[in-house]
Design an enzyme around this catalytic site. Structure first.
Site, PDB file in Angstrom:
ATOM      1  N   TYR A 141      -3.803  -5.485  -0.809  1.00 18.14           N
ATOM      2  CA  TYR A 141      -4.982  -6.397  -0.498  1.00 18.14           C
ATOM      3  C   TYR A 141      -6.041  -6.404   0.544  1.00 18.14           C
ATOM      4  CZ  TYR A 141      -3.931  -8.677  -5.249  1.00 18.14           C
ATOM      5  OH  TYR A 141      -3.534  -8.435  -6.452  1.00 18.14           O
ATOM      6  N   LYS A 192      10.359  -5.822  -5.269  1.00 17.42           N
ATOM      7  CA  LYS A 192      10.338  -4.713  -6.074  1.00 17.42           C
ATOM      8  C   LYS A 192      11.420  -3.865  -5.109  1.00 17.42           C
ATOM      9  CE  LYS A 192       9.771  -2.005  -9.887  1.00 17.42           C
ATOM     10  NZ  LYS A 192      11.073  -1.744 -10.884  1.00 17.42           N
ATOM     11  N   ASP A 224       9.675  -6.672 -13.129  1.00 19.06           N
ATOM     12  CA  ASP A 224       9.596  -6.364 -13.575  1.00 19.06           C
ATOM     13  C   ASP A 224      10.255  -7.450 -14.713  1.00 19.06           C
ATOM     14  OD1 ASP A 224      11.435  -5.079 -12.196  1.00 19.06           O
ATOM     15  OD2 ASP A 224      11.357  -3.022 -13.545  1.00 19.06           O
ATOM     16  N   ASP A 248       0.281 -12.315  -6.681  1.00 19.05           N
ATOM     17  CA  ASP A 248      -1.561 -12.953  -7.276  1.00 19.05           C
ATOM     18  C   ASP A 248      -1.095 -13.231  -9.753  1.00 19.05           C
ATOM     19  OD1 ASP A 248      -4.310 -12.953  -9.061  1.00 19.05           O
ATOM     20  OD2 ASP A 248      -4.512 -11.319  -7.586  1.00 19.05           O
ATOM     21  N   ASP A 252      -0.518 -16.627 -12.167  1.00 19.56           N
ATOM     22  CA  ASP A 252      -1.572 -16.461 -13.467  1.00 19.56           C
ATOM     23  C   ASP A 252      -0.085 -16.876 -14.861  1.00 19.56           C
ATOM     24  OD1 ASP A 252      -3.363 -16.394 -11.909  1.00 19.56           O
ATOM     25  OD2 ASP A 252      -4.473 -14.540 -13.358  1.00 19.56           O
TER      26      ASP A 252
END
Ligand code: NAD
Length: 357
Positions: A141, A192, A224, A248, A252
């Protein structure tokens, strides 16, 4: 010692739920459990309307000077047509940056009284108590280069860059190990590392930091797989540590296991500052109606007592009071179930105060 709390109610239901949080603070003060100096300021659309900016300089200065900031929510339809630079959400991103809040804590806890609220089967979600520790101030970000450019052949190219420096990983990893030490002692770092070099560095660095915490059982999972496991068997997780982007998304996902956005608090911690807020937004669809659930805000107050004010017994007391009102069958509209008693924002806040006593 007196602690300074800076209140930023913000917009929409932020104003309504903050009023209930203040009742809790007043109760704690009244009982002599803490000495608090409380001030209030402007952020978001409300700040824009009064000062022309969603993040006035005085708000930044007061927030920096405070021991903890409590924030309601920002945003609303009224400000959606404004230039991006002065939108209410810029105030929120701006204050997180100004306070250098690099560690975001998002607990996802299923209240037994609300296990039916999840879209997953109650037997899968019952007992979930996950803490997602998300790196908040770096990663893709913020990484450079970024942007969209037009190439000589007319195609457009969009770029974002995942960047992590070891010190950025070390500081958030230390927080995660310390939190795991206060819980079950298990920490799962999500990356990852099989395809992204940056997160390979993440994994290596987390392992190095782990050497200082021999009592913590560290495991690693690719993102994943973590996304799948959170749905398949969420109870396997206690503390999850991950990057800004993965955090992020996973936080959620984890929060929705609980099925009730109005119940979930959060903390964002830096080395000198801390900000506590519910995970939901300003809920313009119900703002001003007196029906918003104040419990996420009240549980954010509990987190503040635990993580910044070092009064875990006050935090426990607030959490127990919330359980008690749920046990008594009180529900705001968002968590209403058959046979329960529907109450509004103010009545719910009052009930928590009563249960505290
Ligand atoms: P939202 O979280 O405000 O609302 C989503 C849905 O959940 C709505 O139906 C709302 O009524 C309900 N809801 C949320 N909190 C509730 C509560 N405490 N009690 C009962 N119901 C509740 O998300 P949105 O609708 O996508 O966004 C609305 C505004 O909030 C936008 O301007 C957005 O940018 C902003 N926003 C702010 C924050 C923040 O301040 N941290 C976070 C998310 C969104």
């Amino acid at each position: 010692m007196e602690k300074s709390i800076y209140l930023l109610p913000g917009d929409g239901i932020g104003q309504e739920i903050m009023a209930e949080a203040v009742k809790i603070l007043d109760w704690v003060q009244g009982q002599g459990l803490a000495s608090l100096a409380i001030r209030e300021g402007l952020i978001g659309g409300t700040a824009y309307d009064r000062t022309g900016t969603p993040l006035p300089a005085v708000t930044v200065a007061e927030a920096k000077a405070a021991d903890a900031v409590l924030l309601g929510a920002v945003g609303g339809v009224k400000w959606e047509s404004l230039d991006y630079a002065v939108r209410p959400e810029r105030g929120l991103l701006g204050i997180r940056k100004e306070l250098d809040l690099y560690c975001n804590l998002r607990p996802a806890q299923v209240f037994p009284q609300l296990a039916n609220a999840s879209t997953l089967k109650p037997e899968v979600v019952a007992g979930i108590d996950i803490m997602v520790v998300r790196e908040l101030s770096s990663g893709i970000y913020f990484g450079q280069p970024r942007g969209v450019e037009t190439l000589p052949d007319g195609r457009k190219k969009g770029v974002n860059t995942e960047v992590y420096y070891t010190d950025e990983i070390v500081r958030v990893a230390r927080r995660a190990f310390e939190i795991a030490g206060k819980r079950s002692g298990r920490l799962c770092s999500v990356d990852k590392a099989n395809v992204l070099e940056c997160t390979e560095l993440w994994r290596k660095t987390v392992i190095e930091v782990g050497a200082d915490y021999p009592g913590i059982v560290l495991s690693h999972m690719y993102v994943d797989n973590a996304a799948m496991q959170l749905i398949r068997n969420p109870r396997q997780f206690d503390v999850i540590l991950t990057t800004n982007l993965f955090g992020d998304i996973l936080s959620d996902e984890a929060s929705m296991l609980t099925g009730s956005i109005g119940m979930l608090p959060s903390a964002s911690l830096g080395d000198r500052s801390a900000l506590y807020e519910p995970i939901h937004g300003s809920a313009p669809d119900i703002a001003g109606m007196g029906v918003a659930n104040p419990l996420a805000m009240i549980l954010s107050v509990a987190m503040m007592f635990k993580y910044t004010l070092n009064l875990p017994e006050v935090a426990d007391r607030i959490e127990r009071a919330v359980h008690r009102v749920l046990d008594a069958g009180l529900r705001t509209a968002d968590i209403m179930q058959e046979g329960m008693t529907k109450v509004g924002t103010v009545a719910m806040g009052d009930a928590v105060v009563k249960a505290l006593a």
